[in-house]
Each structure stands twice: as structure tokens, then as C-alpha cells.
Design a protein around this motif. Structure first.
Motif, PDB file in Angstrom:
ATOM      1  N   ALA A  18       0.823  -1.206   0.000  1.00 42.66           N
ATOM      2  CA  ALA A  18       0.000   0.000   0.000  1.00 42.66           C
ATOM      3  C   ALA A  18       0.858   1.258   0.000  1.00 42.66           C
ATOM      4  CB  ALA A  18      -0.934  -0.006   1.205  1.00 42.66           C
ATOM      5  N   VAL A  19       1.880   1.289   0.863  1.00 47.68           N
ATOM      6  CA  VAL A  19       2.741   2.476   0.955  1.00 47.68           C
ATOM      7  C   VAL A  19       3.471   2.727  -0.362  1.00 47.68           C
ATOM      8  CG1 VAL A  19       4.799   3.420   2.052  1.00 47.68           C
ATOM      9  CG2 VAL A  19       3.008   2.370   3.452  1.00 47.68           C
ATOM     10  N   VAL A  20       4.049   1.674  -0.925  1.00 42.81           N
ATOM     11  CA  VAL A  20       4.807   1.825  -2.178  1.00 42.81           C
ATOM     12  C   VAL A  20       3.876   2.243  -3.314  1.00 42.81           C
ATOM     13  CG1 VAL A  20       6.167   0.602  -3.917  1.00 42.81           C
ATOM     14  CG2 VAL A  20       6.609   0.207  -1.478  1.00 42.81           C
ATOM     15  N   ALA A  21       2.769   1.513  -3.481  1.00 34.90           N
ATOM     16  CA  ALA A  21       1.873   1.782  -4.613  1.00 34.90           C
ATOM     17  C   ALA A  21       1.223   3.155  -4.507  1.00 34.90           C
ATOM     18  CB  ALA A  21       0.809   0.688  -4.685  1.00 34.90           C
ATOM     19  N   LEU A  22       0.730   3.519  -3.322  1.00 29.88           N
ATOM     20  CA  LEU A  22       0.040   4.801  -3.190  1.00 29.88           C
ATOM     21  C   LEU A  22       1.006   5.979  -3.236  1.00 29.88           C
ATOM     22  CD1 LEU A  22      -2.685   3.920  -0.510  1.00 29.88           C
ATOM     23  CD2 LEU A  22      -2.959   4.211  -2.980  1.00 29.88           C
ATOM     24  N   GLU A  61     -15.151  19.432 -14.660  1.00 27.53           N
ATOM     25  CA  GLU A  61     -14.553  18.314 -15.391  1.00 27.53           C
ATOM     26  C   GLU A  61     -13.770  17.373 -14.490  1.00 27.53           C
ATOM     27  OE1 GLU A  61     -11.721  21.840 -15.605  1.00 27.53           O
ATOM     28  OE2 GLU A  61     -13.881  21.473 -15.810  1.00 27.53           O
ATOM     29  N   LYS A  62     -13.453  17.820 -13.252  1.00 33.31           N
ATOM     30  CA  LYS A  62     -12.712  16.985 -12.307  1.00 33.31           C
ATOM     31  C   LYS A  62     -13.589  16.548 -11.133  1.00 33.31           C
ATOM     32  CE  LYS A  62      -8.597  16.791 -14.169  1.00 33.31           C
ATOM     33  NZ  LYS A  62      -7.992  15.497 -14.530  1.00 33.31           N
ATOM     34  N   SER A  63     -14.901  16.633 -11.293  1.00 31.15           N
ATOM     35  CA  SER A  63     -15.787  16.295 -10.185  1.00 31.15           C
ATOM     36  C   SER A  63     -15.658  14.832  -9.786  1.00 31.15           C
ATOM     37  CB  SER A  63     -17.240  16.615 -10.548  1.00 31.15           C
ATOM     38  OG  SER A  63     -17.637  15.926 -11.714  1.00 31.15           O
ATOM     39  N   GLY A  64     -15.270  13.974 -10.729  1.00 33.80           N
ATOM     40  CA  GLY A  64     -15.059  12.569 -10.391  1.00 33.80           C
ATOM     41  C   GLY A  64     -13.948  12.399  -9.375  1.00 33.80           C
ATOM     42  N   SER A  65     -12.881  13.186  -9.503  1.00 30.70           N
ATOM     43  CA  SER A  65     -11.783  13.122  -8.536  1.00 30.70           C
ATOM     44  C   SER A  65     -12.260  13.511  -7.147  1.00 30.70           C
ATOM     45  CB  SER A  65     -10.641  14.054  -8.965  1.00 30.70           C
ATOM     46  OG  SER A  65      -9.872  13.483 -10.001  1.00 30.70           O
ATOM     47  N   ALA A  66     -13.030  14.599  -7.070  1.00 32.48           N
ATOM     48  CA  ALA A  66     -13.534  15.040  -5.772  1.00 32.48           C
ATOM     49  C   ALA A  66     -14.436  13.980  -5.159  1.00 32.48           C
ATOM     50  CB  ALA A  66     -14.292  16.359  -5.929  1.00 32.48           C
ATOM     51  N   ILE A  98      -4.839  15.382  -7.220  1.00 32.03           N
ATOM     52  CA  ILE A  98      -4.278  15.538  -5.873  1.00 32.03           C
ATOM     53  C   ILE A  98      -4.206  17.006  -5.468  1.00 32.03           C
ATOM     54  CG2 ILE A  98      -2.252  15.057  -4.437  1.00 32.03           C
ATOM     55  CD1 ILE A  98      -3.713  12.559  -5.267  1.00 32.03           C
ATOM     56  N   LYS A  99      -4.083  17.887  -6.444  1.00 30.75           N
ATOM     57  CA  LYS A  99      -3.926  19.320  -6.156  1.00 30.75           C
ATOM     58  C   LYS A  99      -5.160  19.917  -5.479  1.00 30.75           C
ATOM     59  CE  LYS A  99      -0.732  19.912 -10.045  1.00 30.75           C
ATOM     60  NZ  LYS A  99      -0.535  20.514 -11.387  1.00 30.75           N
ATOM     61  N   LEU A 100      -6.271  19.196  -5.478  1.00 28.67           N
ATOM     62  CA  LEU A 100      -7.461  19.697  -4.785  1.00 28.67           C
ATOM     63  C   LEU A 100      -7.192  19.930  -3.298  1.00 28.67           C
ATOM     64  CD1 LEU A 100     -10.217  17.409  -6.381  1.00 28.67           C
ATOM     65  CD2 LEU A 100      -9.853  19.847  -6.822  1.00 28.67           C
ATOM     66  N   PHE A 101      -6.236  19.176  -2.737  1.00 31.42           N
ATOM     67  CA  PHE A 101      -5.940  19.311  -1.315  1.00 31.42           C
ATOM     68  C   PHE A 101      -5.245  20.636  -0.991  1.00 31.42           C
ATOM     69  CE2 PHE A 101      -6.546  14.694  -1.352  1.00 31.42           C
ATOM     70  CZ  PHE A 101      -7.288  14.524  -0.202  1.00 31.42           C
ATOM     71  N   ARG A 102      -4.859  21.389  -2.018  1.00 30.94           N
ATOM     72  CA  ARG A 102      -4.293  22.712  -1.758  1.00 30.94           C
ATOM     73  C   ARG A 102      -5.338  23.673  -1.192  1.00 30.94           C
ATOM     74  NH1 ARG A 102      -0.809  23.708  -7.359  1.00 30.94           N
ATOM     75  NH2 ARG A 102       0.819  22.131  -6.960  1.00 30.94           N
ATOM     76  N   ALA A 141       0.656  13.964  -9.198  1.00 33.75           N
ATOM     77  CA  ALA A 141       1.101  15.346  -8.996  1.00 33.75           C
ATOM     78  C   ALA A 141       1.899  15.872 -10.183  1.00 33.75           C
ATOM     79  CB  ALA A 141       1.935  15.434  -7.716  1.00 33.75           C
ATOM     80  N   ARG A 142       2.536  14.962 -10.927  1.00 31.02           N
ATOM     81  CA  ARG A 142       3.408  15.390 -12.032  1.00 31.02           C
ATOM     82  C   ARG A 142       2.712  15.404 -13.383  1.00 31.02           C
ATOM     83  NH1 ARG A 142       8.997  12.028 -10.570  1.00 31.02           N
ATOM     84  NH2 ARG A 142       9.612  13.328  -8.776  1.00 31.02           N
ATOM     85  N   ARG A 143       1.611  14.694 -13.519  1.00 32.15           N
ATOM     86  CA  ARG A 143       0.945  14.583 -14.814  1.00 32.15           C
ATOM     87  C   ARG A 143      -0.033  15.739 -15.038  1.00 32.15           C
ATOM     88  NH1 ARG A 143       0.876   9.667 -17.633  1.00 32.15           N
ATOM     89  NH2 ARG A 143      -1.188  10.180 -18.446  1.00 32.15           N
ATOM     90  N   PRO A 144      -0.145  16.215 -16.278  1.00 30.37           N
ATOM     91  CA  PRO A 144      -1.124  17.272 -16.570  1.00 30.37           C
ATOM     92  C   PRO A 144      -2.557  16.746 -16.595  1.00 30.37           C
ATOM     93  CG  PRO A 144      -0.005  16.577 -18.579  1.00 30.37           C
ATOM     94  CD  PRO A 144       0.685  15.870 -17.458  1.00 30.37           C
TER      95      PRO A 144
END
Length: 501
Positions: free
Chosen positions: A239-243, A389-394, A260-264, A251-254
Motif C-alpha cells: 500500500a505504501v509503495v503503490a500509493l 470536469e474533475k468532479s469525479g476526482s472530488a 491531488i492538487k485539490l488538497f491545496r 502530482a506530475r501529470r497534466p
């Protein structure tokens, strides 16, 4: 594309379909707990098979949440939701063919696939149906109320069905509702998707599925077998390695699978903390309360479900009112205040005079349900903090918070309860090991001892009640810490009517 130009009548009709679906899915999560004794009597599963019957649903659901929500953003949220309805109905029908424990485990896993498609899709569709933040908050209040009702009605419906029909009926009740949901959804729900989805991240998909499944498996196994369990330690490493790899990759992909940036956004994080802390405490204490009602108080399953209703009824009232309160006194006060009220409910269980009776429990349940109205505001803040467009992530993040929180609650607070129970059971006679394992084990041992078992029954029930009280105190402390964190994270002037990514 986001949904635009949808009439008010169609929006609220669509919400009715979405709320009915979440009502049924949440009900189904609770049905198995009531149906397990009947299933065990019919199929005679081993202890390992019994654990997999319980865990298969949540393991599959948690592993697929991110992937299903990301697919819904790309393929179409309506398509994903209706497909989830179909899978859920198909799995429920398949129980007719189940004549072994392995078959039931497979049915539960397939239900998890359907649940992973349905739960985040309902939230992301509400995000896109209701573009006005204030109206969306009210819609999410209705959605939260239906989820609360599902949690309460599940045991009642299952208890009723099991008193009159075979255990398969607890699953088959899903089928007509899912057929109706598909038919209504085809006409009432508009389609929406991310207009620029980008390339699909195949490696990220594997990492999210492996990491989330391993995480939940590790948490559950630590709770059952202790911190030295080799299987749990191995799963924790995976879990630690994969997550970790998954988070860095996102964080690096467009065009990440999970934004993940939602947590900002501090309000977004406050909403997640609210969902996580509430689910940790609720999962453990309500599970203990259900056992206390049946094994200490002697209530039948159906009566137990009815006596748990104060929490659902209070949530049914509080969830739609929470957005109105937030407009008047501020979202920050409602979010943190809801956690405080929930914490007070757990404090009532901790401080209630002994021997514990039902009426203090009913009062505590009402406070817990009323406090859970804050979850409607948490959902509103989480969904408003994401672009359409990112509501699925939320939605995936919120649902993951509930799943991980529930697993942590049962594992961590459940272990606290078990330790308190064992420490309070001063018994060294025949069957002492089985009696110390669980209250059910102690009652079985007492039954074999005949008249001499009365003292063991009294001691075991007192020890279990003490464990419920102390675990409730720990849950109260956790929720009150969460309330402080939410208060600090949420801006004082946060206005749900103005909040938008």
C-alpha cells in the motif's frame, strides 16, 4: 462538458433518482450484518470464508473508486452510473445461483464493482447538475439524508425479510429498484463528461487499485490479527509503495487520474477531515451498539434496527437544514459545530450512568444523527472545490475517505474495545479463551455451563458495556480533535453560495 441549461424540474427529478440509488447502496452495505447468521446456518462457511464475505465488498469498492470515477469523467457519468445500476442488479440476481460460501463472496465482490460505479457517479452528477453552489448544497443535503436513511433502514428491512423469507431475499430486494433506477435515469439524467480527458494512465490505474485494496486489507487484518500479522505487514508495504508512487505520478501529470492538487484548498481539506473523522468513530461505535442491543439487551435483529432509528431520523431532519444554517451562521460554524454535536453524542455514551439503558443510548443516537447533518456541508465544500470536469476526482476522494475511515474505525477503535473487554472479563474457568475472544463466545460458553454460566454472562455483558462506553469516549476525543482541525482549516467567511473552483 458540464451540464448547462437543465430545467429546475429535471434537476430535482434527477436528484430523486440519484438519492434513491444511494439509499439502496448504503442499505445494502448494512444488510449483510443482519443476514450473516442465516447465511452461515445454510452454507456453513469456514471462519476465513466468513471474513471474506464481509470484506469482499469494501475491498473491491475501495480498489475501484478512483478508476471508476476517472472513467466516468471520460466515458460519461450517466453511462457509468447506469452501468453501475445494471451491475448491482445483476449481482443481486446472481444470489439465486449461490449455493456455497465462494458464490456469496463472488456476489459481494460484484456488488462492490457496482457500488464503485454508483457512489462517486452520484456525487459528480450532482456537481454538474446543480451549477449554483447554494442550490447544490441543498441538493447534497437531500443526498446525505438519503444516505443516513439507508444506513438505518438496511437492518430493519433485512430483519423483516429474514423473519419471513430465505436469506437470498435480502439481496433480491435490490433488483426491482435497480430496474426502476435504470429506466428513470435514461430519461431524467443528462450526460456529462470531461471535454478534455487527456491520455489514460494505465500504470496509475494499476497503482491505485493495488494500493487502495492493499491499504484496506492491511487495516482490516491489523485489526483482526494484531500489528505483527505477516499478511497485514506485507499488504501495508504494498500500500505504501503503490500509493506513494500513485500520488507522485498524479502530482506530475497534466491529466492525472486523481486530482491531488485539490488538497491545496483548505476548505476542501476541511470537508475531507469531516468525512474521515466522522466515519472512523461512527463505524466502530455503531457496530458495538448493534451488538450491545442484541447480545446484552436481548433485542431481536428487527427490533435492533428500529431502536437505531433515532440517528437516522435526526440526520434526515438535520441534513437538509444544514445548508440553510450555513447561509445564516456560516459554513465554518456548521462544519465544526456538527462534529462537536456528534462528539457530544459519543460523550453521552461514555458518561451515561451504569448499567447502561436504552434511553441514554437513544439520546446519544439523536445527537450523533443531528451532528451528521454537517456531512451535507462537507460534501458541498468538497464538490464546490473541484472544477466540473474533475468532479469525479472530488467524489472519489470523498468516498475513499468514508471507506478508509470505516475500516480504520473498526480496526483501531474495535481493537480498543476488544482490549477493554478482555481486561474487564475476570474469568478463568472452562472455555476461558473463547469467552475472552468475544461476547458471543462468552455467551456460548455460558450456555454449555448451564446454571453455573449465569455469573459468566453477567461479567461478560458488563465488560462489553464498559468497552462500548470507553470506545465511545475515544471516538468523542477523535471527533473533537477533528472539529478543531476543521475550524482551523475553514475560512471564517466561507460562503457556500460563492464557493466555486
Amino acid at each position: 462538458m458540464a451540464v448547462t441549461g437543465v430545467s429546475a424540474r429535471r434537476r430535482w427529478a434527477g436528484l430523486a433518482v440519484l438519492s434513491a440509488s444511494v439509499l439502496l447502496v448504503v442499505m445494502d452495505m448494512t444488510v449483510l450484518n443482519v443476514a450473516l447468521p442465516a447465511i452461515s446456518e445454510d452454507l456453513r462457511p469456514t471462519s476465513v470464508e466468513l471474513l471474506w464475505m464481509v470484506d469482499a465488498y469494501s475491498l473491491v469498492l475501495s480498489g475501484l473508486l478512483v478508476t471508476a470515477s476517472a472513467l466516468g469523467d471520460r466515458w460519461g457519468r450517466k453511462r457509468m452510473l447506469l452501468t453501475g445500476f445494471g451491475v448491482f442488479g445483476l449481482a443481486s440476481t446472481a444470489v439465486l445461483l449461490a449455493d456455497s460460501a465462494a458464490d456469496v463472496i463472488a456476489v459481494r465482490a460484484l456488488l462492490g464493482v457496482g457500488g464503485a460505479m454508483i457512489m462517486p457517479s452520484t456525487l459528480s452528477m450532482i456537481r454538474n447538475l446543480f451549477t449554483d453552489p447554494g442550490e447544490r448544497a441543498r441538493a447534497l443535503g437531500v443526498w446525505s439524508a438519503m444516505a443516513a436513511m439507508g444506513a438505518a433502514l438496511g437492518p430493519i428491512l433485512a430483519g423483516f425479510l429474514l423473519e419471513h423469507f430465505p436469506w437470498q431475499s435480502a439481496f433480491l430486494v435490490n433488483v426491482p429498484v435497480m430496474v426502476a433506477a435504470v429506466a428513470a435515469g435514461l430519461f431524467l439524467l443528462p450526460e456529462s463528461r470531461n471535454p478534455k480527458p487527456g491520455r489514460w494512465d494505465a500504470l496509475g490505474t494499476v497503482l491505485s487499485m493495488a494500493g487502495m485494496t492493499a491499504l484496506l486489507y492491511a487495516v482490516k487484518t491489523f485489526g483482526k490479527d494484531g500489528l505483527t500479522s505477516p499478511a497485514a505487514l506485507a499488504a501495508a508495504v504494498v500500500a505504501v509503495v503503490a500509493l506513494s508512487w500513485f500520488v507522485v505520478r498524479c502530482a506530475r501529470r497534466p491529466d492525472p487520474l486523481l486530482e491531488i492538487k485539490l488538497f491545496r484548498s483548505p476548505p476542501f481539506s476541511a470537508g475531507v477531515v469531516t468525512a474521515l473523522s466522522t466515519s472512523i468513530a461512527m463505524a466502530a461505535v455503531l457496530l458495538l451498539l448493534a451488538q450491545w442491543m442484541q447480545l446484552v439487551q436481548g433485542y431481536a435483529p428487527l427490533e435492533t434496527g428500529v431502536r437505531l432509528l433515532p440517528a437516522a431520523l435526526a440526520a434526515l431532519v438535520a441534513s437538509p437544514l444544514a445548508p440553510v444554517l450555513a447561509e445564516r451562521i456560516g459554513a465554518r460554524v456548521v462544519l465544526a459545530g456538527g462534529l462537536v454535536v456528534t462528539g457530544l453524542g459519543f460523550l453521552v455514551l461514555w458518561l451515561a450512568p451504569q448499567p447502561l439503558g436504552y434511553w441514554p443510548v437513544a439520546g446519544a443516537l439523536a445527537l450523533i444523527g443531528a451532528g451528521n447533518g454537517a456531512l451535507a456541508i462537507a460534501s458541498a465544500v468538497i464538490m464546490a472545490g473541484s472544477p466540473p470536469e474533475k468532479s469525479g476526482s472530488a467524489a472519489a476522494i470523498e468516498e475513499t475517505s468514508y471507506e478508509v475511515g470505516a475500516a480504520l474505525g473498526v480496526a483501531v477503535l474495535g481493537s480498543v474495545a476488544a482490549a477493554v473487554y478482555r481486561g474487564g472479563l475476570d474469568y478463568a474457568g472452562p472455555g476461558a479463551q473463547a469467552a475472552r475472544e468475544s461476547l458471543g463466545g462468552a455467551l456460548d460458553v455460558a450456555g454449555e455451563l448451564g446454571a453455573q454460566g449465569a455469573r459468566l454472562v453477567e461479567m461478560a455483558r458488563a465488560a462489553f458495556t464498559d468497552s462500548l462506553a470507553l470506545t465511545s469516549g475515544a471516538g468523542a476525543a477523535l471527533i473533537l480533535v477533528g472539529a478543531v482541525a476543521v475550524w482551523l482549516l475553514t475560512p471564517r467567511d466561507l460562503d457556500l453560495r460563492a464557493v466555486e473552483h
